[in-house]
Scaffold this motif. Structure first.
Motif, PDB file in Angstrom:
ATOM      1  N   UNK A 492       0.814  -1.222   0.000  1.00 27.38           N
ATOM      2  CA  UNK A 492       0.000   0.000   0.000  1.00 27.38           C
ATOM      3  C   UNK A 492       0.843   1.266   0.000  1.00 27.38           C
ATOM      4  N   UNK A 493       2.123   1.141   0.328  1.00 28.19           N
ATOM      5  CA  UNK A 493       2.994   2.303   0.404  1.00 28.19           C
ATOM      6  C   UNK A 493       3.084   2.921   1.788  1.00 28.19           C
ATOM      7  N   UNK A 494       2.222   2.480   2.722  1.00 26.28           N
ATOM      8  CA  UNK A 494       2.224   3.048   4.076  1.00 26.28           C
ATOM      9  C   UNK A 494       3.548   2.783   4.782  1.00 26.28           C
ATOM     10  N   UNK A 495       4.116   1.637   4.521  1.00 30.91           N
ATOM     11  CA  UNK A 495       5.333   1.260   5.222  1.00 30.91           C
ATOM     12  C   UNK A 495       6.520   2.150   4.848  1.00 30.91           C
ATOM     13  N   UNK A 496       6.440   2.853   3.710  1.00 30.64           N
ATOM     14  CA  UNK A 496       7.542   3.729   3.292  1.00 30.64           C
ATOM     15  C   UNK A 496       7.792   4.851   4.294  1.00 30.64           C
ATOM     16  N   UNK A 497       6.741   5.246   5.007  1.00 26.33           N
ATOM     17  CA  UNK A 497       6.887   6.378   5.933  1.00 26.33           C
ATOM     18  C   UNK A 497       6.403   6.003   7.335  1.00 26.33           C
ATOM     19  N   UNK A 498       6.564   4.728   7.691  1.00 28.07           N
ATOM     20  CA  UNK A 498       6.091   4.251   8.986  1.00 28.07           C
ATOM     21  C   UNK A 498       7.201   3.508   9.721  1.00 28.07           C
ATOM     22  N   UNK A 499       7.339   3.820  10.980  1.00 26.74           N
ATOM     23  CA  UNK A 499       8.258   3.088  11.862  1.00 26.74           C
ATOM     24  C   UNK A 499       7.449   1.996  12.552  1.00 26.74           C
ATOM     25  N   UNK A 500       7.908   0.758  12.414  1.00 28.70           N
ATOM     26  CA  UNK A 500       7.225  -0.385  13.001  1.00 28.70           C
ATOM     27  C   UNK A 500       8.010  -0.867  14.216  1.00 28.70           C
ATOM     28  N   UNK A 501       7.367  -0.862  15.369  1.00 23.96           N
ATOM     29  CA  UNK A 501       8.000  -1.314  16.615  1.00 23.96           C
ATOM     30  C   UNK A 501       7.323  -2.605  17.054  1.00 23.96           C
ATOM     31  N   UNK A 502       8.115  -3.647  17.257  1.00 22.19           N
ATOM     32  CA  UNK A 502       7.590  -4.953  17.673  1.00 22.19           C
ATOM     33  C   UNK A 502       8.333  -5.418  18.915  1.00 22.19           C
ATOM     34  N   UNK A 503       7.572  -5.866  19.907  1.00 21.76           N
ATOM     35  CA  UNK A 503       8.179  -6.405  21.130  1.00 21.76           C
ATOM     36  C   UNK A 503       7.207  -7.407  21.754  1.00 21.76           C
TER      37      UNK A 503
END
Length: 627
Positions: A492-503
């Protein structure tokens, strides 16, 4: 017909009974009282033997005896329990003693179970959380161990005594039949025991000088609390604490100054470094994964990667490999709390249940002030752990729960991770930017019994039938769902400008089933120890891979993220209990148990430990309101 025995006590003879039966009945009635008291004392030691054992699935009686600090206090509380038997007479006393014994035995047994599950003991506060039990019975029963039968070892003996006493003669002496005499005996024992406890409180708590050995005091370490006040005393005092919650908790000016001074002195005041503001203006998506421990990241079993999706993120991530779970009794909800407030949870009960309306200078509130659209999204009901009320009060613009999703596949606690992430992706993709979304998963919760059609790993039978094998299957399933979700965001292109934090929200398989893990043969070294580590992965497209070895925990995530997003420290440094893990000279973490990991001097430990108590005081008094 009435007769006098040589003991001068009147006996009501039954047809066919011998004169000696009356005396035997007397012995049964009297000695069962002392037997019950003795058995409850032994069971108190057994529980302490679980608490202080190196393996909480085994009983260490020597440590149990050693760690009841005030044995007379323990005895006084048990005398109060057994005194209730005086309210019944004759055979009724025997049954009442049996009921009292069973109630205390079940209480202590469930204490042992809850200790393995949460590192704490049963609390009256759990009455506020009964709604959480609807889907948790499998997890609860999985915490029982064969050795828990020790709490019931005397019940068959008492049952035999009751059967024997069925045909015995009972005395009509005033001690057994006179209500006045029985009430006198009851109140005498209660008053003497309570008087001793009051005197001990004055001597030890008020005028004593040993700060670790208070009696009526909730210590930051639950084991120390139960050690000082005894197992039964712990529950009596817990009831007092429960009802005291209905009164407003007010801090003195001295307490307020101490809390603020502790927070302020923690700030290292270091100059900004290269991490400051590298994600400024980007979206933030935080994904809290149920029961995700660190030891599985990057590992394979029988040649199969357990977390292939997470592994693919690491080449573009900042990965923290010494990040620790700091949750207390609120478990997953405590993780929600610390991630979004950088404040330790309360010491007794669940913060979200007890104090859902406490104010914080929270992550969603700060991001909201900087123009972010904030959402908290759970696949479970908003009443579960009271999360919707608490997170809504925390400052999220919108809270979305299970009622917004089609419940087309249920796995254990609720909507499956596959269905949840599939349905939520459109919400994430279509929302106004910049956004901060806080999301959680559910399917990898204990007891790790994933439906067969979702078990993708091919494990040998020896491992596959264990809880560890079930854990691998559960985490592998959730990892696959996360991978599909990330792929959709990328398309979708959202990930291009998104920081993904996983814990991970907390450790789990090692916490609940470590005894089984240690017994698996053949074993592999990498799965034997996790030590409360959970992974923290901060992913952003184009990010150069880094592994941060600094020891930290869940209260540190908020200040770390705010620094990465370029938020000035002045907006939060006076309200957070954590520190920025990317700009610190310190290398330690304080766990909810009061234990430390990493490097910290002995002299500094005492001061850092105060943070657990100060956070408890801050939450209960609404310390951060208007800050």
């Amino acid at each position: 017909m009435m007769a006098k025995t040589s003991y001068g006590i009147t006996v009501a003879h039954r047809r066919g009974t011998k004169r000696g039966d009356g005396f035997l009945g007397y012995l049964v009635q009297e000695w069962l009282l002392f037997l019950t008291f003795g058995m409850l004392l032994i069971k108190s030691i057994i529980l302490m033997g679980f608490v202080y054992s190196h393996n909480q699935s085994m009983i260490d009686m020597s440590r149990g005896i050693k760690n009841i600090t005030y044995m007379p206090v323990c005895a006084a509380f048990l005398l109060i329990v057994t005194a209730f038997s005086f309210l019944a007479k004759n055979r009724g006393r025997l049954w009442l003693l049996l009921i009292l014994n069973l109630l205390v035995s079940f209480l202590f047994a469930f204490d042992a179970v809850y200790l393995r599950a949460s590192g704490n003991f049963l609390s009256t506060q759990l009455l506020r959380q009964t709604g959480n039990l609807n889907n948790l019975w499998d997890s609860i029963f999985a915490m029982f161990r064969p050795c828990d039968i020790a709490f019931f070892f005397d019940i068959p003996i008492i049952a035999v005594l009751l059967i024997i006493s069925r045909n015995l003669v009972y005395y009509d002496s005033p001690l057994f039949t006179s209500l006045k005499a029985r009430l006198t005996a009851f109140f005498t024992v209660i008053i003497l025991s309570a008087g001793y406890l009051a005197a001990s409180h004055i001597t030890i708590d008020v005028y004593g000088h040993n700060k670790n050995n208070y009696i009526f005091y909730t210590h930051w370490n639950p084991a120390q609390t139960i050690c000082n006040i005894s197992p039964m005393g712990y529950h009596v005092y817990d009831c007092y604490v429960f009802f005291s919650d209905f009164k407003p908790y007010r801090l003195s000016a001295k307490n307020r100054n101490e809390i603020q001074a502790w927070i302020d002195q923690k700030n290292e005041k270091l100059p900004s470094n290269r991490y400051k503001g590298i994600y400024k203006g980007k979206n933030l998506l935080v994904l809290q994964v149920e029961s995700l421990e660190n030891f599985v990241v990057g590992q394979a079993v029988d040649g199969q990667e357990i977390t292939p999706s997470l592994n693919k993120l690491l080449p573009n991530s900042i990965y923290f490999d010494n990040y620790y779970a700091q949750v207390n009794e609120g478990t997953s909800s405590d993780a929600d709390l610390m991630t979004n407030t950088s404040v330790f949870p309360i010491r007794n009960g669940s913060t979200f249940f007890r104090f859902p309306y406490t104010s914080y200078n929270s992550l969603p509130a700060i991001m909201g002030r900087h123009g972010y659209n904030t959402k908290a999204i759970h696949p479970d009901n908003g009443e579960y752990w009271n999360w919707m009320k608490a997170l809504g009060n925390m400052g999220f613009h919108e809270c979305i729960d299970a009622r917004s999703f089609k419940m087309d596949e249920i796995i254990f606690l609720g909507l499956s991770d596959g269905s949840f992430l599939r349905q939520v992706k459109d919400t994430v993709i279509s929302q106004k930017t910049p956004f901060y979304n806080f999301m959680v998963t559910l399917s990898s919760h204990s007891p790790f019994e994933m439906p067969v059609w979702h078990r993708k790993l091919k494990l040998d039978q020896t491992l596959g039938e264990t809880k560890l094998g079930g854990y691998f299957q559960s985490i592998n399933y959730t990892d696959g769902c996360i991978g599909t979700f990330i792929d959709e965001l990328d398309k979708s292109g959202v990930l291009d400008n998104t920081v993904l934090v996983i814990y991970g929200d907390h450790d789990s398989v090692h916490k609940y089933f470590n005894d089984e893990i240690q017994s698996i043969k053949p074993s592999q070294a990498w799965w034997l120890d996790n030590d409360k580590r959970i992974p923290l992965i901060i992913y952003s497209k184009g990010q150069k891979p880094e592994t941060i070895h600094t020891n930290g925990g869940q209260i540190d995530l908020m200040p770390t993220l705010l620094n990465l997003f370029g938020i000035d420290e002045s907006e939060y440094e006076s309200t957070v209990f954590g520190r920025n893990l990317l700009n610190t000279r310190e290398d330690y973490v304080l766990l909810s148990s009061g234990e430390f990991r990493g490097s910290i001097g002995e002299t500094k430990k005492a001061e850092v430990l105060k943070g657990l108590e100060y956070a408890d005081m801050a939450i209960r008094s609404d310390f951060f309101r208007n800050k």
